[in-house]
Design a protein around this motif. Structure first.
Motif, short mmCIF file in Angstrom:
data_model
loop_
_atom_site.label_atom_id
_atom_site.label_comp_id
_atom_site.label_asym_id
_atom_site.label_seq_id
_atom_site.Cartn_x
_atom_site.Cartn_y
_atom_site.Cartn_z
N LYS A 145 0.84 -1.19 0.00
CA LYS A 145 0.00 0.00 0.00
C LYS A 145 0.87 1.25 0.00
O LYS A 145 1.94 1.28 0.63
N ASP A 146 0.41 2.29 -0.72
CA ASP A 146 1.12 3.57 -0.62
C ASP A 146 0.51 4.38 0.52
O ASP A 146 -0.40 3.91 1.22
N MET A 147 1.00 5.59 0.73
CA MET A 147 0.57 6.38 1.87
C MET A 147 -0.89 6.83 1.78
O MET A 147 -1.49 7.20 2.79
N SER A 148 -1.44 6.79 0.58
CA SER A 148 -2.85 7.14 0.41
C SER A 148 -3.76 5.92 0.47
O SER A 148 -4.97 6.04 0.29
N GLY A 149 -3.15 4.76 0.70
CA GLY A 149 -3.95 3.55 0.82
C GLY A 149 -4.21 2.82 -0.47
O GLY A 149 -4.94 1.82 -0.49
N PHE A 150 -3.62 3.29 -1.57
CA PHE A 150 -3.83 2.61 -2.85
C PHE A 150 -2.91 1.38 -2.97
O PHE A 150 -1.78 1.37 -2.47
N ASP A 151 -3.43 0.36 -3.65
CA ASP A 151 -2.67 -0.88 -3.82
C ASP A 151 -1.51 -0.69 -4.78
O ASP A 151 -1.62 0.03 -5.79
N LEU A 152 -0.38 -1.34 -4.48
CA LEU A 152 0.78 -1.36 -5.37
C LEU A 152 0.71 -2.59 -6.27
O LEU A 152 0.19 -3.64 -5.86
N ASP A 153 1.25 -2.47 -7.45
CA ASP A 153 1.38 -3.62 -8.35
C ASP A 153 2.73 -4.26 -8.07
O ASP A 153 3.71 -4.04 -8.77
N GLY A 154 2.80 -5.02 -7.00
CA GLY A 154 4.05 -5.62 -6.56
C GLY A 154 4.63 -4.84 -5.39
O GLY A 154 4.80 -3.62 -5.48
N ALA A 155 4.91 -5.53 -4.28
CA ALA A 155 5.40 -4.87 -3.07
C ALA A 155 6.90 -5.10 -2.90
O ALA A 155 7.40 -6.20 -3.15
N PRO A 156 7.62 -4.07 -2.47
CA PRO A 156 9.07 -4.22 -2.24
C PRO A 156 9.36 -4.86 -0.89
O PRO A 156 8.46 -5.08 -0.08
#
Length: 290
Positions: free
Chosen positions: A138-149
């Motif tokens: 998740k980013d800081m705005s709560g949106f999903d990432l396409d692949g997490a680090p």
């Protein structure tokens, strides 16, 4: 063994600091990295430390990775907003950099761009939380990432000049650890016995402690540090030792190596700072028997 595995195994880690060039000539950076390959566990790359405009730490880190040297990249809150910080962190992971130190931002008053506007959209605790969030997808705005680090995240202990500042720095460090920092880099140690109580208190935070070892390149530098920061721990005996030495440059190298050996007792690693004398790092490691 990777830096992350060395920390997990509670083995002593040796880090060296290398600054990126102020320009595009990377020959010195690359040559210094080649000299250190296999002798240190990772290289820390500051990002325009001390407010000096240089090639970005992201670029420098990638260059070092290409030389087969594991990199730890500094991230500051001073120069970028939350979008840029998150974007750089994602880019770093894709380019092979998985180690990040969230460092205290230095003041711009002595910068070579003193008219630059600091950003400080986040503080260090918030940046650590943001990096931890990216790892959950998740980013800081709560949106999903396409692949997490996946990162190994560290923090710095804020420099201080008195007991009140020390206590405030320790409270801040505790917050950073609770936010997700997995190790702490403390400011330069010159007097190892005299720093024992500080290191003990930092160790109480429950994460690996890495002490900075600063190369005293000259008598003038040692005297300047003593005069500007009397609490730094440079003793009169050390000043006298450097002054009496027939080879003051070599004496500074010996002091750095001896300090590394002494710090093995109460830390889990060291970060060697040479500020432009990276070519002397192998000599320091020789004295430290590394």
């Amino acid at each position: 063994m990777s830096f992350q595995k060395r920390l997990a195994a509670k083995e002593f880690a040796v880090l060296a600091e290398m600054h990126t060039p102020k320009g595009i000539n990377i020959s010195r950076l690359v040559n210094d990295a080649r000299r250190l390959k296999g002798r240190v566990d990772a290289v820390v790359v500051p990002d325009m430390d001390n407010g000096i405009m240089r090639m970005s730490a992201l670029a420098g880190g990638v260059l070092l990775q290409q030389q087969g040297v594991e990199t730890i990249m500094h991230m500051y809150c001073r120069d970028r907003n939350r979008m840029a910080l998150q974007g750089d962190a994602l880019a770093a992971h894709v380019l092979g950099i998985q180690n990040i130190v969230v460092a205290d931002s230095t003041d711009m008053n002595e910068s070579d761009h003193s008219d630059a506007t600091p950003v400080n959209d986040l503080d260090e605790v918030q940046l650590i939380e943001a990096l931890m969030g990216l790892q959950t997808g998740k980013d800081m705005s709560g949106f999903d990432l396409d692949g997490a680090p996946d990162y190994t995240i560290g923090c710095t202990l804020t420099p201080f000049t008195d007991d009140k500042g020390r206590d405030a720095a320790l409270l801040t460090a505790e917050k950073r650890v609770k936010a997700g920092a997995g190790y702490i880099i403390v400011p330069p140690i010159y007097d190892v016995p005299g720093s024992a109580s500080l290191l003990a208190r930092v160790n109480e935070l429950g994460v690996p402690v890495i002490a900075t070892v600063f190369l005293l390149k000259s008598l003038a530098i040692a005297q300047y540090i003593t005069n500007s920061d009397p609490g730094a721990g440079i003793s009169s005996d050390m000043i006298r030792r450097i002054r009496k030495s027939p080879n003051r440059e070599l004496e500074g190298i010996k002091i750095a190596g001896e300090t590394i050996l002494a710090l093995k007792e109460n830390t889990q690693g060291v970060l060697i700072q040479t500020l432009g004398w990276e070519h002397k790092l192998p000599e320091i490691l020789d004295v430290a028997k590394i």
